[in-house]
Design an enzyme around this catalytic site. Structure first.
Site, PDB file in Angstrom:
ATOM      1  N   TYR A 198       0.748  -1.103  -0.046  1.00 52.93           N
ATOM      2  CA  TYR A 198      -0.075   0.153  -0.013  1.00 52.93           C
ATOM      3  C   TYR A 198       1.144   1.086  -0.067  1.00 52.93           C
ATOM      4  O   TYR A 198       1.414   1.893   0.936  1.00 52.93           O
ATOM      5  CB  TYR A 198      -0.892  -0.004   1.092  1.00 52.93           C
ATOM      6  N   ASP A 249      -1.584  -1.354  -4.178  1.00 56.86           N
ATOM      7  CA  ASP A 249      -2.195  -0.201  -4.485  1.00 56.86           C
ATOM      8  C   ASP A 249      -0.962   0.797  -4.551  1.00 56.86           C
ATOM      9  O   ASP A 249      -0.324   1.062  -3.405  1.00 56.86           O
ATOM     10  CB  ASP A 249      -3.159   0.560  -3.656  1.00 56.86           C
ATOM     11  N   HIS A 355     -11.815   0.973  -4.569  1.00 56.84           N
ATOM     12  CA  HIS A 355     -11.019   0.046  -5.491  1.00 56.84           C
ATOM     13  C   HIS A 355     -11.671  -1.255  -6.000  1.00 56.84           C
ATOM     14  O   HIS A 355     -12.410  -1.899  -5.054  1.00 56.84           O
ATOM     15  CB  HIS A 355      -9.811  -0.249  -4.765  1.00 56.84           C
TER      16      HIS A 355
END
Length: 371
Positions: A198, A249, A355
């Site tokens: 992340y 991500d 997402h």
């Protein structure tokens, strides 16, 4: 004039104008079927908070209406176990932004329960284990009112991986915000390091030394520093003979094809961050400062435009970016071990998040073809 003259129409004719599309227009991708027995399927998903997946939906207390549509027309419940079942029991599910405090062991135990069966009737189904990498930075990852419920990732592994590989799950010493987890799989024939990421979102907010609290620049500076640290970590592993795969991500849309209606270019620092990400992690490895990875989905799908981030404050498809993807190390890619990849870009698959999930199939036996 001797020709008949028609009277004017009673009403003005309506002029039909063709409107240009105001949304990303491709139909959603179909979910993949069962993976090849030789392949390992990995999903990645920024869930934007784990709580909805641990709460029982109010609709579960009511009987299904006989007027309800067929099953494929219904949005599946926010259930991690059902997600795993629906997608054919992937080997890994990498979650980002779970927003669990480090000391909140109750929620961590609830996740472990949610990914497994709750009764003996389904005892033949696979079981999973959850590994958490959560914030341990009192200055940069405080969360709302200092709760610590911010950032954080969870790597969910199917337990039968232990029968095929020696499995080690670790983090890195340069991350205290709960952003990086490394799953190392080793066998007599190969070794692969799978990163759950992340990435830092660059902003003008202060970045502070995790030990002293003294300001050391802003979040944009930290983002650039993490690019270098991550590239160094990956390059070191490749030099040691590891296959390397990054998933998650990345908080960077790689190029103009990855933003709708357009790529974010303001403020200028976003362009600087994007260029640095390319230089450190995606471009050819012509120096020790670069990892030289492959954006798998883009490499396999050419100029196709699909996206992974869909703001919940906008109509679906009117503002979206591709910021979630897998990056394969050159060694992994050149060996032909990447079989397939995809984006599940539908409102149904987005669930309660902002997402959508992404997936990849990799194999430890070289493929005869490579896109």
């Amino acid at each position: 004039m001797d020709r008949a003259i028609s009277p004017p129409p009673a009403k003005r004719r309506k002029i039909v104008q063709v409107k240009t599309s105001s949304t990303s227009h491709l139909p959603p991708s179909e979910p993949p079927g069962p993976p090849d027995p030789e392949a390992m399927r990995i999903f990645s998903w920024n869930v934007n908070g784990i709580t909805p997946f641990l709460q029982k939906s109010i609709t579960s207390f009511f009987k299904a209406s006989p007027k309800a549509g067929p099953p494929h027309d219904r949005t599946p419940p926010a259930s991690l176990r059902e997600f795993l079942r629906r997608h054919h029991w992937p080997a890994m599910l990498l979650l980002q932004e779970v927003k669990i405090a480090t000391k909140d062991t109750k929620t961590q135990d609830a996740v472990r329960a949610a990914i497994n069966v709750s009764n003996l009737s389904n005892s033949s189904e696979p079981t999973y284990e959850a590994h958490f990498t959560l914030p341990n930075d009192p200055y940069n990852a405080r969360g709302l009112r200092g709760s610590g419920k911010v950032y954080g990732i969870c790597s969910i592994l199917r337990r039968d991986l232990h029968g095929k590989y020696e499995v080690k799950v670790r983090t890195v010493d340069w991350d205290k915000e709960g952003r990086i987890c490394v799953v190392e799989l080793t066998s007599p024939d190969s070794k692969c390091a799978v990163f759950n990421i992340y990435a830092v979102n660059g902003t003008d907010n202060p970045y502070r030394d995790p030990k002293t609290g003294m300001q050391k620049g802003i979040r944009h500076d930290r983002k650039l520093a993490v690019h270098k640290l991550l590239a160094d970590e990956c390059s070191k592993l490749e030099e040691q003979g590891w296959h390397v795969l990054l998933g998650g991500d990345m908080n960077v849309a790689p190029d103009a094809r990855d933003g709708y209606p357009k790529l974010r270019t303001f403020p200028q620092q976003h362009m600087i961050n994007r260029a640095d990400f390319h230089a450190r992690l995606l471009q050819g490895k012509d120096s020790e400062k670069r990892f030289g990875g492959i954006d798998v989905w883009r490499q396999m799908h050419g100029d196709e435009r699909r996206y992974t981030y869909y703001s919940r404050g906008r109509v679906w498809g009117t503002s979206c970016d591709r910021v979630d993807y897998f990056i394969a190390g050159r060694k992994l890619w050149d060996a032909g071990l990447v079989r397939d990849s995809g984006i599940l870009d539908s409102e149904t698959e987005r669930g309660p998040s902002d997402h959508v999930p992404i997936w990849i199939d990799i194999a430890f036996q070289p493929s005869s073809t490579k896109t």
